[in-house]
Design a protein around this motif. Structure first.
Motif, PDB file in Angstrom:
ATOM      1  N   SER A 121       0.836  -1.198   0.000  1.00  0.00           N
ATOM      2  CA  SER A 121       0.000   0.000   0.000  1.00  0.00           C
ATOM      3  C   SER A 121       0.872   1.249   0.000  1.00  0.00           C
ATOM      4  O   SER A 121       0.628   2.193  -0.761  1.00  0.00           O
ATOM      5  N   TRP A 122       1.883   1.251   0.870  1.00  0.00           N
ATOM      6  CA  TRP A 122       2.753   2.427   0.960  1.00  0.00           C
ATOM      7  C   TRP A 122       3.568   2.627  -0.321  1.00  0.00           C
ATOM      8  O   TRP A 122       3.614   3.711  -0.886  1.00  0.00           O
ATOM      9  N   LEU A 123       4.193   1.547  -0.793  1.00  0.00           N
ATOM     10  CA  LEU A 123       5.024   1.660  -1.986  1.00  0.00           C
ATOM     11  C   LEU A 123       4.190   1.943  -3.230  1.00  0.00           C
ATOM     12  O   LEU A 123       4.672   2.532  -4.197  1.00  0.00           O
ATOM     13  N   GLY A 124       2.931   1.509  -3.227  1.00  0.00           N
ATOM     14  CA  GLY A 124       2.067   1.792  -4.363  1.00  0.00           C
ATOM     15  C   GLY A 124       1.542   3.205  -4.377  1.00  0.00           C
ATOM     16  O   GLY A 124       1.220   3.749  -5.444  1.00  0.00           O
ATOM     17  N   GLU A 125       1.415   3.847  -3.193  1.00  0.00           N
ATOM     18  CA  GLU A 125       0.838   5.178  -3.110  1.00  0.00           C
ATOM     19  C   GLU A 125       1.906   6.274  -3.040  1.00  0.00           C
ATOM     20  O   GLU A 125       1.658   7.413  -3.430  1.00  0.00           O
ATOM     21  N   SER A 126       3.078   5.942  -2.517  1.00  0.00           N
ATOM     22  CA  SER A 126       4.112   6.961  -2.331  1.00  0.00           C
ATOM     23  C   SER A 126       5.172   6.838  -3.425  1.00  0.00           C
ATOM     24  O   SER A 126       5.194   5.876  -4.188  1.00  0.00           O
ATOM     25  N   SER A 170      14.785   1.205  -2.173  1.00  0.00           N
ATOM     26  CA  SER A 170      16.032   1.080  -1.409  1.00  0.00           C
ATOM     27  C   SER A 170      15.961   1.868  -0.112  1.00  0.00           C
ATOM     28  O   SER A 170      16.432   1.420   0.937  1.00  0.00           O
ATOM     29  N   GLU A 171      15.356   3.070  -0.150  1.00  0.00           N
ATOM     30  CA  GLU A 171      15.210   3.879   1.057  1.00  0.00           C
ATOM     31  C   GLU A 171      14.251   3.214   2.037  1.00  0.00           C
ATOM     32  O   GLU A 171      14.488   3.192   3.250  1.00  0.00           O
ATOM     33  N   TYR A 172      13.165   2.679   1.503  1.00  0.00           N
ATOM     34  CA  TYR A 172      12.202   1.970   2.354  1.00  0.00           C
ATOM     35  C   TYR A 172      12.874   0.788   3.050  1.00  0.00           C
ATOM     36  O   TYR A 172      12.730   0.597   4.261  1.00  0.00           O
ATOM     37  N   LEU A 173      13.627   0.011   2.301  1.00  0.00           N
ATOM     38  CA  LEU A 173      14.295  -1.159   2.884  1.00  0.00           C
ATOM     39  C   LEU A 173      15.352  -0.733   3.899  1.00  0.00           C
ATOM     40  O   LEU A 173      15.557  -1.413   4.910  1.00  0.00           O
ATOM     41  N   ARG A 174      16.025   0.397   3.625  1.00  0.00           N
ATOM     42  CA  ARG A 174      17.023   0.857   4.593  1.00  0.00           C
ATOM     43  C   ARG A 174      16.372   1.173   5.930  1.00  0.00           C
ATOM     44  O   ARG A 174      16.867   0.778   6.990  1.00  0.00           O
ATOM     45  N   MET A 175      15.225   1.854   5.889  1.00  0.00           N
ATOM     46  CA  MET A 175      14.535   2.205   7.128  1.00  0.00           C
ATOM     47  C   MET A 175      14.052   0.959   7.855  1.00  0.00           C
ATOM     48  O   MET A 175      14.103   0.873   9.091  1.00  0.00           O
ATOM     49  N   ASN A 203      -7.411   2.967   1.829  1.00  0.00           N
ATOM     50  CA  ASN A 203      -6.503   2.809   0.697  1.00  0.00           C
ATOM     51  C   ASN A 203      -5.152   2.252   1.125  1.00  0.00           C
ATOM     52  O   ASN A 203      -4.520   1.490   0.378  1.00  0.00           O
ATOM     53  N   TYR A 204      -4.709   2.650   2.311  1.00  0.00           N
ATOM     54  CA  TYR A 204      -3.436   2.151   2.810  1.00  0.00           C
ATOM     55  C   TYR A 204      -3.586   0.828   3.566  1.00  0.00           C
ATOM     56  O   TYR A 204      -2.644   0.369   4.201  1.00  0.00           O
ATOM     57  N   SER A 205      -4.784   0.237   3.514  1.00  0.00           N
ATOM     58  CA  SER A 205      -5.059  -1.065   4.135  1.00  0.00           C
ATOM     59  C   SER A 205      -4.856  -1.052   5.638  1.00  0.00           C
ATOM     60  O   SER A 205      -4.617  -2.095   6.250  1.00  0.00           O
ATOM     61  N   VAL A 206      -4.943   0.131   6.265  1.00  0.00           N
ATOM     62  CA  VAL A 206      -4.909   0.191   7.722  1.00  0.00           C
ATOM     63  C   VAL A 206      -6.223  -0.348   8.277  1.00  0.00           C
ATOM     64  O   VAL A 206      -6.238  -1.077   9.268  1.00  0.00           O
ATOM     65  N   PHE A 207      -7.328   0.029   7.634  1.00  0.00           N
ATOM     66  CA  PHE A 207      -8.618  -0.595   7.913  1.00  0.00           C
ATOM     67  C   PHE A 207      -8.850  -1.670   6.863  1.00  0.00           C
ATOM     68  O   PHE A 207      -8.677  -1.422   5.662  1.00  0.00           O
ATOM     69  N   THR A 208      -9.236  -2.857   7.308  1.00  0.00           N
ATOM     70  CA  THR A 208      -9.425  -3.949   6.348  1.00  0.00           C
ATOM     71  C   THR A 208     -10.673  -3.750   5.519  1.00  0.00           C
ATOM     72  O   THR A 208     -10.729  -4.194   4.369  1.00  0.00           O
ATOM     73  N   ARG A 209     -11.684  -3.077   6.089  1.00  0.00           N
ATOM     74  CA  ARG A 209     -12.869  -2.772   5.301  1.00  0.00           C
ATOM     75  C   ARG A 209     -13.702  -1.723   6.034  1.00  0.00           C
ATOM     76  O   ARG A 209     -13.464  -1.400   7.189  1.00  0.00           O
ATOM     77  N   ARG A 210     -14.690  -1.251   5.324  1.00  0.00           N
ATOM     78  CA  ARG A 210     -15.544  -0.168   5.805  1.00  0.00           C
ATOM     79  C   ARG A 210     -16.971  -0.524   5.424  1.00  0.00           C
ATOM     80  O   ARG A 210     -17.238  -0.950   4.298  1.00  0.00           O
ATOM     81  N   ASP A 211     -17.907  -0.399   6.365  1.00  0.00           N
ATOM     82  CA  ASP A 211     -19.300  -0.693   6.055  1.00  0.00           C
ATOM     83  C   ASP A 211     -20.191   0.234   6.850  1.00  0.00           C
ATOM     84  O   ASP A 211     -19.711   1.146   7.526  1.00  0.00           O
TER      85      ASP A 211
END
Length: 1005
Positions: A368-373, A378-383, A474-482
């Motif tokens: 979700s993060w890599l798809g939206e940001s 490489s920076e993500y993996l370093r962190m 969108n970032y999949s923090v919530f699995t769903r919304r109803d």
């Protein structure tokens, strides 16, 4: 080039069957199965081929491998089909223009989506099956394949449902995850385990750590195999209360005629599923069921399937087949990452998967993060590797989650804090709820003034609200919304009805990233939300779903320890909801938690503590924990009496509760004395016509009845009935209860005709006012059956008793004292009508249940020995029967005194036992003494007294004292004919010189 065949004409039915290879992505197995069944019904052969070639294999080679099979190849196309791998669009275009075009006569296709396919798919000439009915879909399929379009040659014995037709009942299964990846082998194993299990035992538990993907796999199974079921029902099982409420909601969906009480609904649902009516093909999914306590009371059996997701390995011992859910295979991990974040290369996806340990939930967040940001991989993996953000998270208790996963979540949340602060504020607020389903929309019921300045936007800024929710989904923090239904099918749910689903692991991580100050502020807000959402009437069954929704969030929000009066009232209302809805176990546990918190807030004699004690005692008593209720009420009464100025009404209510405890414990004399004091106090304090006074008067009648003072009880009950009819009117539930009491008194007084007439009227009123499944209606039906039996009804009451027992079990459960009482009465009836096997089973069940509920020394447990003796005597086991009779007689004589009607009944049976065992002189003496006492206690014309006369005549004849025997018998026959009528079964049995007996009818009040 058009390769479509022309439709066949005459003689087409005689054509040779063809072979088709149906190629599909695992996502669309129901469609492939339906196509297979339709083609086979037309006489053709079909092979199913799930197709997901490894990304390393060139696409043209993979399609070429399909050509190695004999027969024509039918591709089941969708936008998902072209994401297999995933592969670049150019590779698909090249393959379609190449090998597929060159072999167009071998390929055909159907299209299942309304979205545009790749232009190159035109070579397949796919026929569109999206959004049409089954008949038209079959016609188009046959036409595309150039097959006859007439009727099928044969109908298969089992055929899958058309995938566009949903199951008859579809219960809140999460939306299908269009990014679901892999797991095909596990899903196929799961299907095999369920379908190959013996009927009634198809229970599979998906086990694994948090975040491993159990819920997603269960949802995918429901969607993928939906065509195999008529009913699919999803039960969130994070907490017992929400689980039972949701499980019971299936009852009205199945058209079952039950009320709103969850226990009643659950029992009705389980019975319907066990029988397979109205549906035999069902799937029930219990998501997040970790607490196995009481599982045997909830799990359904029958022809359907049960799927459980859990972290508890105890399911193996509970009889479930366990299926471990591991992390993704590496190919599944990389495929998911590349599909969700298309900018990743295969090598980058592999690096991320390695770092996150192939754990699905961590991969979801990372993708979700890599798809939206635009952050470099490489920076993500370093962190992640440095773990600098994970230092903010305490890893204890996080179910073995790798530090890399904690770092990944920390990166996301802290970056959102910078770019989307409203989203993080909303997310942090959710940690003051329990994980799982969170009714977050309730915050919009609060006035902005009750929110801190930085959170006022939650109630007043709808666009910000919507953006924050969308971001977290969108970032999949919530699995769903109803959204919760408003009850109006024409109305769209608003923001106030919105709910989100938050994974337990995400909840734990975000909680650890929230400061103590923010968490305290958020808990205060949630407590206010709960109070604002409290409907204020826990007796109204229409409001029980709302209370069930609020219940899980009491403890996480700190509501149990709140000083706020409104919050405390909401806590008590939720406890009252547990009592009125029959959720006694949940109520017992909640009451203990409330007591633990309130004991630090209030002194024991505080009105809040007294109200808690009153409700807790009622729940314990209803749950059958009579001793615990007694100890609770006794201690409270002692405290109140020690106060210099105790509240008189509180004293009155607590004393009344303690009197009820005495009755249930079998301490009838103490109960009556205490109840008389309560009534006297109520009359002086509140007046003779107050509702509480009349309630105390009614309970006095119960106490008199339990002591065998039937005439006194009838006088009190009749007086109460008349006052209630005047003050409350005839249709008030309290008035109806007085009507049952009067009918019971009349029956015990031997006035069987009068009792039946009154109870028949009362039964009609109960049905009109309370409905057929209300507990009081069931009590009225029980008393009606006893009245009909004593009045000499010639109809078979066994069927009516069996039907009532089923209803009682649905409403109360098999082990509840009201149900057990009916079990015993049904057993007595079965014995009387010659079904000794059934009688023995029922009486043994009743005796054992009462002994467990009440203890062996309770008068009811002792009286049950006499019923056991009657079964033994009917079976010819006379010596053993006499032992039971004598034990019951001696035991009740000690606890109730020799003149109690129950003791006289045991004496009547004991005299018969002595006679049948050759102890004639002893039998005669006991019969004579019993007759003397019965005339004094019940009167000379009571049917029981006349039974004692008939019994004495039998004993006199056995000793050849024929003259006295004749006189005694003649007097009894004349009185019976005058009292009951010459055709009454009791009179006829006496005329035929059948030895009378006495059934013990257990009655707790």
């Amino acid at each position: 080039m058009n390769t479509q065949r022309q439709p066949a004409t005459a003689g087409a039915q005689d054509q040779v069957s063809e072979l088709f290879v149906v190629v599909f992505a695992g996502y669309y197995r129901p469609w492939a199965t339906w196509i297979q069944h339709r083609l086979e019904s037309h006489g053709h052969r079909v092979v199913l081929q799930r197709w997901d070639p490894p990304r390393e294999l060139p696409l043209e080679s993979a399609l070429g491998d399909l050509l190695l099979a004999r027969g024509r190849i039918l591709l089941v196309l969708s936008d998902w089909f072209f994401e297999l791998g995933p592969r670049p669009e150019g590779e698909w275009t090249q393959a379609l223009r190449g090998i597929v075009a060159a072999n167009a006569e071998r390929f055909a296709a159907v299209n299942l989506t309304n979205r545009a396919l790749l232009p190159a798919t035109a070579v397949l000439e796919p026929v569109d099956l999206w959004g049409i009915g089954a008949a038209e879909a079959e016609r188009r399929l046959l036409s595309r394949l150039g097959l006859p379009e007439g009727p099928a040659r044969r109908e298969l014995p089992t055929c899958s449902r058309y995938p566009n037709d949903p199951p008859a009942v579809w219960g809140e299964v999460p939306r299908r995850n269009r990014r679901f990846t892999g797991r095909d082998e596990l899903l196929n194993r799961l299907q095999q385990q369920l379908t190959e299990a013996e009927q009634g035992s198809a229970v599979v538990a998906l086990l694994g750590m948090s975040g491993i993907g159990k819920t997603q796999m269960a949802a995918e199974y429901a969607h993928r195999f939906s065509s195999e079921y008529d009913v699919i029902w999803w039960v969130n099982s994070d907490t017992r209360g929400t689980q039972r409420e949701r499980w019971g909601e299936l009852a009205p969906e199945l058209g079952l005629p039950v009320g709103s009480e969850p226990g009643e609904r659950i029992r009705a649902v389980r019975e319907a599923l066990r029988r397979g009516r109205p549906y035999g093909r069902w799937l029930v999914i219990f998501d997040g069921w970790d607490d196995l306590e009481g599982a045997e009371e909830l799990l359904p059996t029958g022809p359907g399937h049960v799927l459980i997701t859990s972290r508890n390995r105890g399911w193996a011992e509970a009889g479930a087949t366990v299926l471990d859910v591991p992390g993704f295979l590496r190919a599944e991990s990389t495929a998911y990452l590349m599909r969700r974040a298309p900018r990743l290369t295969a090598a980058e996806a592999d690096d991320v998967a390695v770092e996150l340990g192939d754990i699905p939930l961590a991969l979801v967040q990372a993708a979700s993060w890599l798809g939206e940001s635009d952050m470099e991989v490489s920076e993500y993996l370093r962190m992640v590797r440095d773990g600098e953000m994970a230092q903010l998270v305490d890893p204890s208790g996080l179910d073995g989650v790798p530090r890399s996963s904690l770092t990944s979540w920390s990166i996301l949340i802290n970056r959102l804090r910078e770019s989307q602060p409203h989203a993080v504020e909303l997310l942090s607020l959710c940690t003051a709820f329990a994980p799982g389903r969170i009714p977050i929309g309730l915050v919009r019921l609060l006035p902005p003034g009750q929110l801190p300045d930085n959170l006022g936007w939650l109630a007043g800024d709808l666009p910000s609200w919507t953006r924050a929710l969308d971001t977290l989904v969108n970032y999949s923090v919530f699995t769903r919304r109803d959204a919760r239904s408003t009850g109006d099918p024409t109305a769209e749910p608003g923001p106030e009805q919105e709910a989100v689903h938050m994974h337990r692991l995400v909840h734990d991580i975000v909680t650890r990233l929230t400061s103590p100050e923010d968490r305290q502020a958020h808990c205060r807000i949630v407590r206010r939300m709960l109070a604002a959402a409290d409907p204020g009437n826990p007796q109204d069954s229409r409001l029980w779903p709302r209370y069930a929704e609020l219940l899980p969030h009491l403890e996480p929000s700190g509501a149990l320890g709140s000083h706020d009066y409104r919050v405390q009232e909401t806590v008590l209302n939720l406890l009252r909801y547990c009592l009125h809805s029959g959720e006694y176990q949940t109520g017992t546990e909640l009451a203990e938690k409330i007591r633990e918190q309130w004991s630090e807030l209030f002194p024991p004699e505080h009105p809040r503590m007294m109200e808690l004690t009153n409700q807790q005692g009622n729940i314990l008593r209803a749950y059958g924990q009579f001793r615990a209720a007694y100890e609770l009420d006794r201690e409270m009464l002692e405290r109140l009496r020690a106060l210099p100025e105790a509240d008189a009404t509180s004293l009155l209510l607590t004393a009344g509760c303690l009197a009820a405890d005495h009755r249930f414990l079998g301490q009838y004399t103490e109960a009556l004395e205490r109840q008389q004091e309560v009534l006297d106090t109520a009359r002086e304090l509140l007046g003779p016509d107050d509702f509480l006074t009349l309630q105390a008067q009614h309970h006095l009648g119960v106490g008199l009845r339990l002591l065998g003072r039937y005439a006194d009880a009838y006088d009190i009950d009749l007086k109460t009935l008349r006052r209630r009819e005047t003050l409350l009117r005839a249709r008030h539930p309290a008035t109806l209860m007085s009507g049952i009491a009067c009918a019971r008194d009349l029956r015990l007084l031997g006035r069987y005709g009068d009792a039946l007439a009154r109870q028949e009227l009362g039964m009609r009123l109960h049905l009109q006012v309370l409905g057929p499944q209300h507990p009081n209606t069931l009590r009225a039906r029980h008393n009606l059956l006893l009245c009909e039996r004593r009045a000499g009804s010639h109809q078979d009451l066994g069927g009516a008793m069996a039907a009532l027992l089923e209803d009682m079990e649905r409403v109360h459960g098999r082990g509840h004292y009201a149900t057990v009482g009916l079990v015993v009465d049904y057993g007595n009836y079965a014995r009387e009508h010659g079904d000794l096997r059934q009688a023995r089973d029922l009486i043994e069940e009743g005796e054992s249940a009462f002994r467990g509920l009440l203890g062996p020394a309770h008068p009811i447990s002792t009286g049950m020995l006499s019923n056991t003796g009657l079964v033994l005597q009917a079976a010819g086991e006379r010596s053993e029967a006499l032992t039971m009779f004598e034990s019951a007689y001696a035991g009740l004589s000690v606890t109730l005194g020799t003149d109690h009607p129950w003791v006289l009944g045991c004496a009547l049976n004991a005299a018969a036992g002595r006679n049948f065992n050759g102890r004639l002189e002893s039998a005669k003496e006991l019969s004579r003494d019993t007759l003397r006492r019965a005339r004094r206690v019940l009167g000379p014309d009571h049917p029981f007294t006349l039974s004692c006369e008939v019994a004495l005549a039998c004993d006199l004849r056995g000793l050849r004292e024929h003259e006295e025997a004749g006189k005694v018998e003649e007097d009894a026959l004349q009185r019976l004919a005058r009292t009951l009528g010459a055709q009454h079964p009791h009179t006829q049995s006496a005329r035929q010189r059948v030895r009378p007996y006495w059934d013990f009818e257990p009655y707790l009040g």
